[in-house]
Design an enzyme around this catalytic site. Structure first.
Site, mmCIF file in Angstrom:
data_model
loop_
_atom_site.group_PDB
_atom_site.id
_atom_site.type_symbol
_atom_site.label_atom_id
_atom_site.label_comp_id
_atom_site.label_asym_id
_atom_site.label_seq_id
_atom_site.Cartn_x
_atom_site.Cartn_y
_atom_site.Cartn_z
ATOM 1 N N SER A 34 48.040 35.211 39.637
ATOM 2 C CA SER A 34 47.402 35.520 40.917
ATOM 3 C C SER A 34 47.732 34.548 42.036
ATOM 4 O O SER A 34 47.690 34.931 43.206
ATOM 5 C CB SER A 34 45.874 35.577 40.727
ATOM 6 O OG SER A 34 45.388 34.338 40.252
ATOM 7 N N LYS B 9 39.640 45.240 42.604
ATOM 8 C CA LYS B 9 40.792 44.970 43.455
ATOM 9 C C LYS B 9 41.365 46.298 43.941
ATOM 10 O O LYS B 9 40.767 46.949 44.793
ATOM 11 C CB LYS B 9 41.788 44.086 42.716
ATOM 12 C CG LYS B 9 41.225 42.683 42.443
ATOM 13 C CD LYS B 9 42.212 41.792 41.746
ATOM 14 C CE LYS B 9 41.724 40.350 41.656
ATOM 15 N NZ LYS B 9 40.462 40.151 40.938
ATOM 16 N N HIS C 75 45.723 41.984 38.782
ATOM 17 C CA HIS C 75 46.543 42.037 39.992
ATOM 18 C C HIS C 75 47.737 42.973 39.826
ATOM 19 O O HIS C 75 48.769 42.778 40.474
ATOM 20 C CB HIS C 75 47.002 40.634 40.373
ATOM 21 C CG HIS C 75 45.920 39.791 40.964
ATOM 22 N ND1 HIS C 75 45.554 39.863 42.291
ATOM 23 C CD2 HIS C 75 45.090 38.879 40.389
ATOM 24 C CE1 HIS C 75 44.564 39.010 42.513
ATOM 25 N NE2 HIS C 75 44.271 38.405 41.383
#
Length: 400
Positions: free
Chosen positions: A185, A244, A213
């Site tokens: 990340s 996310k 991610h």
């Protein structure tokens, strides 16, 4: 009351500020999006959200959350195994498992909890966990809760991973699991899952990937880092988030074979002792997954890739020091915490919201600003941001 205790805390807090490591929270008066406002201040171009597909305030996602809230209520007031499971929880688990190609999935209140839950029930004193040195803090904490033997290997270094595997095997490990972030990340580096799965096969090891991610936007249909690297079906355990790209709210999951998920339902402490995920979050996450799997998802991913390339190329042309990559995470290296804070402050004054990252989030000498692209950004937004980076960088003599 212990004055000595509070005096010690005051000293520690002062030290954080003096080192340029103080983290500031700025409350938004708007929903998350490409343009935000802090309090009554001016509009800001937001370049630091994990809102990769731009779905955090998407009308379809919000409507699904509102409908779930009306139908299922605000919350369950219970953990899952007592009276905290509704049809919508099972629907989200099934949709998640199908999306990523697994037999089953289990929900957690946060992705941090998913990583905190997965190791202790599955791996005991006779087993070995081999973890990448740059893995997320939640993996590190989760591994600490397990009684398994612990080994580490240098980030994405397959020679060092083979060394750790050989060592664990020689020391009699019963079951070995290789653990890595799918995308690291802070760097935006994508794990070398092809080589990792090949080594896992050679050493009869399992693989566990945290894809927070990557889920929703990396690889075909956004199925994540395994799809991107061409090794779908070869990752044994997948952890991820709905916080996310997949809606931007909260909640995490573990996807795996049914036996793994069944044991986690019986033994995973963050699952057994945390309230069930709110129905509104389940509804929003279901809508986000369905968007990600659709033609609209393909369009959003194409826009995200275009934005990432445009901004990265622009920063390199200006002379900024970037970590190379193809991910929407674009780390701008400043190396000094005070310099990172100064650039972030100058950009804020220019109407661009970014966050400086320094110790302990990254090593002391690797301070940076991590920019994250979103499909919701337009070419005009990108050009405006590059203009701000040009003026602020030159003013602070970071670039020529």
């Amino acid at each position: 009351m212990s004055d000595k205790f509070y005096s010690r805390l005051d000293q520690e807090l002062a030290g954080i500020k003096d080192a340029g490591l103080w983290k500031v929270e700025r409350p938004f008066s708007t929903p998350q999006g490409p343009i935000v406002r802090v309090g009554d201040g001016p509009e800001l171009l937001n370049l630091c959200a994990n809102n990769y597909l731009g779905l955090a305030n998407d009308s379809e996602v919000v409507a699904a959350a509102e409908e779930a809230n009306r139908r299922w209520g605000a919350g369950l007031a219970s953990v899952r195994f007592i009276c905290g499971t509704q049809d919508i929880h099972k629907e989200l688990e099934a949709e998640t498992a199908a999306y990523f190609g697994y037999e089953d999935a289990i929900l957690f209140a946060a992705a941090f909890d998913a990583n905190g839950a997965v190791f202790e029930p599955l791996f005991g004193p006779d087993d070995a966990i081999i973890s990448d040195t740059l893995n997320h803090a939640s993996i590190i904490d989760g591994v600490r809760l397990s009684k398994a033997r612990r080994y580490r290997y240098a980030t994405n270094d397959m020679g060092d991973l083979e060394r750790a595997l050989t060592e664990a095997k020689a020391e009699g490990a019963c079951q070995i699991v290789i653990v890595t972030d799918g995308v690291f990340s802070m760097d935006g580096t994508i794990a070398n899952l092809g080589a990792i799965t090949a080594l896992a096969k050679r050493f009869d090891a399992l693989t566990l990937v945290d894809d927070c991610h990557a889920s929703g936007f990396l690889g075909p249909q956004g199925r994540g880092s395994a799809a991107y690297r061409g090794v779908e079906g070869q990752i044994d355990i997948l952890t991820g988030t709905y916080g996310k790209a997949l809606g931007g709210a909260m909640g995490g999951f573990v996807a795996a074979k049914r036996q793994v998920v069944d044991l986690l339902r019986q033994r995973a402490r963050p699952y057994l002792f945390s309230n069930a995920l709110a129905p509104s979050i389940c509804g929003a996450s279901l809508a986000a997954i369905r968007i990600a799997r659709s033609e609209r998802g393909d369009l959003l991913r194409a826009q995200l890739a275009e934005n990432s390339a445009r901004f990265r190329d622009g920063l390199e042309h200006l002379g900024y020091d970037l970590i190379p990559g193809e991910h929407p995470i674009i780390p701008i290296m400043l190396y000094d915490a005070h310099k990172a804070q100064a650039l972030a402050a100058a950009l804020y004054e220019a109407g661009v919201y970014v966050t400086p990252f320094s110790f302990p989030v990254v090593p002391r000498d690797l301070a940076r600003i991590r920019v994250q692209m979103s499909a919701a950004l337009t070419p005009a937004h990108i050009d405006r941001a590059l203009d701000a980076f040009a003026s602020a960088g030159r003013k602070l003599e970071i670039i020529a």
